[in-house]
Structure formats: C-alpha cells, structure tokens
Design a protein around this motif. Structure first.
Motif, mmCIF file in Angstrom:
data_model
loop_
_atom_site.group_PDB
_atom_site.id
_atom_site.type_symbol
_atom_site.label_atom_id
_atom_site.label_comp_id
_atom_site.label_asym_id
_atom_site.label_seq_id
_atom_site.Cartn_x
_atom_site.Cartn_y
_atom_site.Cartn_z
ATOM 1 N N VAL A 59 -20.513 -57.885 -108.845
ATOM 2 C CA VAL A 59 -19.962 -58.290 -110.140
ATOM 3 C C VAL A 59 -19.411 -57.079 -110.890
ATOM 4 O O VAL A 59 -18.300 -57.113 -111.436
ATOM 5 N N LEU A 60 -20.173 -55.990 -110.900
ATOM 6 C CA LEU A 60 -19.717 -54.787 -111.593
ATOM 7 C C LEU A 60 -18.450 -54.246 -110.946
ATOM 8 O O LEU A 60 -17.520 -53.808 -111.634
ATOM 9 N N GLY A 61 -18.401 -54.272 -109.619
ATOM 10 C CA GLY A 61 -17.215 -53.789 -108.926
ATOM 11 C C GLY A 61 -15.970 -54.551 -109.308
ATOM 12 O O GLY A 61 -14.873 -53.982 -109.393
ATOM 13 N N SER A 100 -16.286 -60.029 -102.429
ATOM 14 C CA SER A 100 -16.014 -58.853 -103.250
ATOM 15 C C SER A 100 -15.262 -57.782 -102.457
ATOM 16 O O SER A 100 -15.649 -57.418 -101.342
ATOM 17 N N SER A 101 -14.201 -57.263 -103.040
ATOM 18 C CA SER A 101 -13.494 -56.143 -102.419
ATOM 19 C C SER A 101 -14.349 -54.887 -102.453
ATOM 20 O O SER A 101 -14.138 -53.949 -101.676
ATOM 21 N N GLU A 102 -15.328 -54.854 -103.342
ATOM 22 C CA GLU A 102 -16.223 -53.709 -103.449
ATOM 23 C C GLU A 102 -17.044 -53.528 -102.170
ATOM 24 O O GLU A 102 -17.435 -52.405 -101.831
ATOM 25 N N VAL A 159 -25.160 -67.848 -103.784
ATOM 26 C CA VAL A 159 -24.425 -67.056 -104.773
ATOM 27 C C VAL A 159 -24.300 -65.599 -104.326
ATOM 28 O O VAL A 159 -23.208 -65.009 -104.390
ATOM 29 N N VAL A 160 -25.409 -65.006 -103.878
ATOM 30 C CA VAL A 160 -25.374 -63.597 -103.466
ATOM 31 C C VAL A 160 -24.464 -63.407 -102.256
ATOM 32 O O VAL A 160 -23.640 -62.477 -102.211
ATOM 33 N N SER A 161 -24.597 -64.270 -101.257
ATOM 34 C CA SER A 161 -23.798 -64.112 -100.043
ATOM 35 C C SER A 161 -22.315 -64.341 -100.299
ATOM 36 O O SER A 161 -21.460 -63.607 -99.788
#
Length: 303
Positions: free
Chosen positions: A263-265, A163-165, A155-157
C-alpha cells in the motif's frame, strides 16, 4: 542444542540450494511467456525495465519444491494428510498451481483486475476450509475466524502480487523479514515442529534472492499467493494448536507487513529518492512483525 546439523542441512541449506537451482531451470522455461508480455501495453506499464516481470512459474514453484524437500526429509508431516494441520502442503500446492496458471495467462488488465482476484479469493477460501479445525471450543469461533482468515489471505496476496513495488529489491527484504517473524512467533508459541515448517520458507526464499541477483531480475516477484498461504497457514496452525500465552494478535500482525509495504509503495511518489523509498517500505513492514514478536515474548515471560 535445539536444532541439529541435520535440521540445518534439510531445513536451510537444502531448500536454499534446491530453490536456487530450480529457479534457474524455470527461468529458461518461462522465457517464452515473459517475451510474450513485451508486446503487451498493460505489461509495459506495470513492469520496469530494471526489474523485468517474473511469473510464479519462476519463483513460486522453486520456493515450494525447496520447502517440500526439507518438509519430507525432516519428517515434519505425513505424505497422506489426516488432521487439519496436515493439509497445509496440499493447500500450498493448490495456491502455487493457481498462481502459476494466472501467471501463464499473461499480465493484461483483464487478468490482473478480474481473473487474478477471483482465483486468489477462491484459493484462500478453499485452503482456509481445509486448515481450519471445527472444534466446538475453537477460539475465535469457527465462522468468524474462517471468514477473517480467508479475507486476510486474499487481500494480502492480491495486493502484493498486483503491486509494482513487489518487483523491487526492498520487497524481498520485506518477505524475508516476514518469514523470520512468522518462524519466531511459531517458535515462541512452543511449537518447534511447526517452527521448522515455517523456517523452510526463509531458506527457499533466500535461494530465490541469490539467483534473482545473479540474473538481474525481480528477487521475489510472483510469490504473493504462495507465500501468503504458506505463512498465514502455519501461523493459523500454530495458534489453534498452542497452549502458550502468545496473544492472537501476534499470529496476525506479521502478515500485515507485506500488505502495508504494498500500500505504501503505491502511495509514494516516484520522485522520492530510492534509498528513502526502500527505507520506508522496509520499515513499515518491520513494525508489525517487531510488535508481534515483542508481544509474544512478553506474554510468555515467567512471572
């Protein structure tokens, strides 16, 4: 003095310089693949002009090469693995090869949403199987521990590499902070050799950041699978081999930082001022790492 000048040379300076130098080399090697992505509509939608997409070939390979030099020059592990924790270099190599392969395949929607998640999940399962000991008194028990670790790494990877962040500079701060937090947790758990292994990631990542700034490219893009496997792996190894009172949650919280930042990004509006966006992304990642370190310190204080 817990660490000698030799430790600082091969544990910090050498990984930094080697990762930095190799990134320059792999940047030129990967240019044909990057230029091919410019004609890809999906790639243009997910990569900003200010932060051109980088592949794991440019970042993950130098990261691992820099850390490997320190690992073997400091005699932190054997060339031929035997015990479960000695398989970490093999697991990292597998993750790096898989990430580089996916990166070479391109950045189309099919690759990002179908191929990448499947390969990353398979790598997490394979590496978890290699690293997890099968002791009868393992706590937590083998099957749920292995399952949770593999799912967490996957999940983390996946989240960080999709993520574009991750192409923005605040995410480099997130990764560097996570490296330091993981190293601190392992050191607090009284595993100094494992702490040296964890600390190699900071020097190598810092070298990538320096060159990324020089090239005007994403600082630590494309390292999600490699660095997550590395850090989560050494945290697992430290936890199962430690006799300290550091709580289990302290070994898990640091890796929540990059996930929360990704996720926040994705949730933040692009209209938010850049300074505020950077502050929020870094802060939300720093909280679990800070809590993990504080809990570890408090748990190991003499009564």
């Amino acid at each position: 003095m817990p660490f000698s000048w030799n430790d600082l040379l091969w544990g910090l300076a050498a990984p930094l310089l080697i990762a930095a130098g190799l990134r320059l080399v792999f940047f030129w090697i990967s240019r044909p693949f990057s230029s091919g992505d410019k004609n890809d509509v999906d790639s243009q939608e997910t990569t900003s002009e200010a932060n051109p997409r980088v592949t794991p070939l440019e970042t993950s390979l130098p990261l691992v090469a820099g850390a490997a030099v320190g690992y073997f020059m400091l005699n932190l592990g054997p060339w031929i693995p035997d015990a479960h924790y000695e398989w970490l270099p093999i697991g990292i190599a597998i993750a790096t090869f898989a990430a580089a392969t996916v990166g070479v395949l391109g950045n189309s929607a099919l690759i990002r949403l179908a191929v990448l998640p499947v390969i990353y999940a398979a790598v997490a399962a394979g590496v978890g199987y290699l690293l997890m000991p099968t002791w009868e008194d393992l706590s937590p028990p083998y099957v749920p521990y292995l399952l949770c670790w593999c799912v967490g790494v996957a999940v983390v990877s996946i989240a960080t590499d999709l993520s574009s962040e991750s192409s923005r500079w605040p995410f480099a701060v997130v990764w560097l902070g996570t490296c330091l937090a993981a190293t601190a947790i392992v050191a607090i758990s009284e595993s100094l050799r494992f702490a040296q292994v964890a600390g190699l990631t900071f020097g190598a990542s810092l070298g990538l950041v320096v060159v990324g700034l020089f090239l005007g490219r994403s600082l630590l893009g494309g390292i999600g699978l490699t660095l997550t496997t590395y850090l989560a792996g050494i945290l697992l190894i430290a936890q199962v081999n430690s006799w300290s009172d550091v709580p289990l949650v302290s070994y898990w919280l640091p890796m929540a930082g990059p996930l929360l930042a990704a996720v926040l990004g994705a949730l933040l509006s692009e209209r938010i001022p850049a300074a505020m966006r950077a502050t929020l992304v870094i802060l939300i990642a720093a909280i679990p790492s800070a809590v993990a370190v504080i809990l570890g310190i408090v748990a190991t204080l003499p009564e």
